[in-house]
Enzyme design. Structure first.
Site: not given
Length: 380
Positions: A73, A185, A188, A209, A284-286, A309-310
């Protein structure tokens, strides 16, 4: 709405111990970050009589916390010898809610009172601990009006969702203006839809889906205020975009903001639905896939794509976090934002009976567990 906190009325309500207990780390491990954690009992170096002493009420286990343990991080706390360790160490965790149990006599206490519930102003303070010590009230934000679960998560998910909606677009609440977002879902995204609805902004949420799509979509629309929920297959379908989307959006619709936390094909598909000169924010980049956008969107539609970026945003401008929390609490009190309690699995740390070994296993379970977001709640 869940009941808010009750405040202690006297300084005799809590006895400050001589030793604190924290989950600390000195090294990093990408493959299994739980290996670097240990429980440490130590005597705090600060003069507690001249400090703001907080007892921990709850802390979530966030992806960023895990990434810090892994060493990947970008933001991380400074490691010190303050915890009686052989090697420099830091307390894990970036987020949590605390109760003020002791105050100094001087001006550093500000307007804090015993029993106030607070969160740290900045990240990297180390929240996985039974007590924490601060030198000034300016390093803390009061959150007395929030329930436990909202207060413990407002610094990351709450601030992120609120700022994504509020800080980048000058909205016309009387117009037919839209936000499109993927990962509909996520915690955030649920904040986004609630804040947007309160501001008169419509939301189109994209979700994966699944067999129970209609059931999930109904919850997101009825409980969390999404205007419409569509699937990723619909999001990626050009025929859907041409023939169905306009009916969903209605006349004179303006899709002004896209919120991306997935990347890959999904990010390109939500970007294509934006109006000219619109904005896409990536936070983000899930999918672990790069954000790939068609050249035509930049040249012919004037798309702007930027990151959010918070941690860095609030570090550069701490007042923005203070203002965001204040506005968040107002919306919460009006009933526009609901508690995330239903989305959270609690792990109980009994400060009187939980052994160090049990505590370590508890947190390891929170790190490796699947399903709902994990939150450690302390029983005093």
């Amino acid at each position: 709405m869940l009941p808010t906190f009750k405040r202690y009325m006297s300084s005799s309500a809590h006895q400050i111990p001589k030793h604190f207990k924290s989950l600390i780390y000195s090294t990093h491990e990408v493959e299994d970050c739980t290996k670097v954690l240990s429980v440490k009992n130590y005597t705090p170096k600060q003069d507690l009589s001249q400090s703001i002493v907080l007892k921990t009420l709850a802390f979530p286990i966030n992806p960023s916390d895990i990434n810090q343990l892994q060493g990947v991080y970008p933001s991380r706390p400074e490691k010190t010898y303050d915890y009686s360790t052989d090697e420099p160490a830091a307390i894990a965790g970036n987020e949590g809610v605390f109760e003020v149990v002791s105050l100094p006599s001087g001006s550093s206490k500000g307007d804090l009172k015993l029993g106030d519930r607070v969160i740290p102003l900045q990240a990297n303070q180390g929240t996985w601990s039974n007590y924490r010590v601060f030198s000034s009230s300016s390093d803390l934000i009061k959150v007395n009006d929030l329930d436990l679960f909202s207060a413990a998560t407002v610094s990351v998910n709450g601030c992120t969702g609120f700022q994504l909606v509020s800080d980048y677009i000058d909205w016309n609440s009387n117009g037919n203006e839209w936000i499109i977002q993927n990962a509909g879902t996520s915690s955030v995204s649920k904040i986004v839809t609630q804040v947007a609805k309160a501001k008169g902004i419509k939301t189109l949420s994209v979700i994966r889906d699944r067999d129970n799509f209609d059931e999930v979509a109904k919850v997101l629309e009825d409980k969390y205020g999404a205007t419409k929920v569509i699937s990723e297959s619909q999001n990626n379908d050009k025929t859907f975009a041409k023939e169905v989307l306009s009916k969903i959006l209605g006349e004179n619709a303006r899709v002004r903001l896209a919120l991306n936390s997935v990347g890959g094909k999904s990010s390109a598909s939500i970007a294509r639905k934006l109006e000219n000169n619109a904005l896409m924010l990536t936070y983000g980049g899930m999918s672990k896939q790069p954000v790939t956008l068609p050249t035509s969107l930049h040249i012919f539609k004037g798309l702007t794509s930027k990151g959010y970026w918070v941690t860095e945003k609030n570090k550069k401008n701490p007042q923005s976090k203070i203002d965001t929390i204040s506005d968040f609490i107002k919306m919460y009190n009006y009933g526009h934002i609901i508690s995330p309690r239903d989305e959270i699995e609690t792990l109980t740390w009994n400060t009187n009976t939980t052994t160090d070994e049990q505590l370590l296993e508890l947190v390891k379970k929170g790190i490796t567990g699947k399903g709902k977001k994990k939150m450690v709640v302390l029983e005093w």
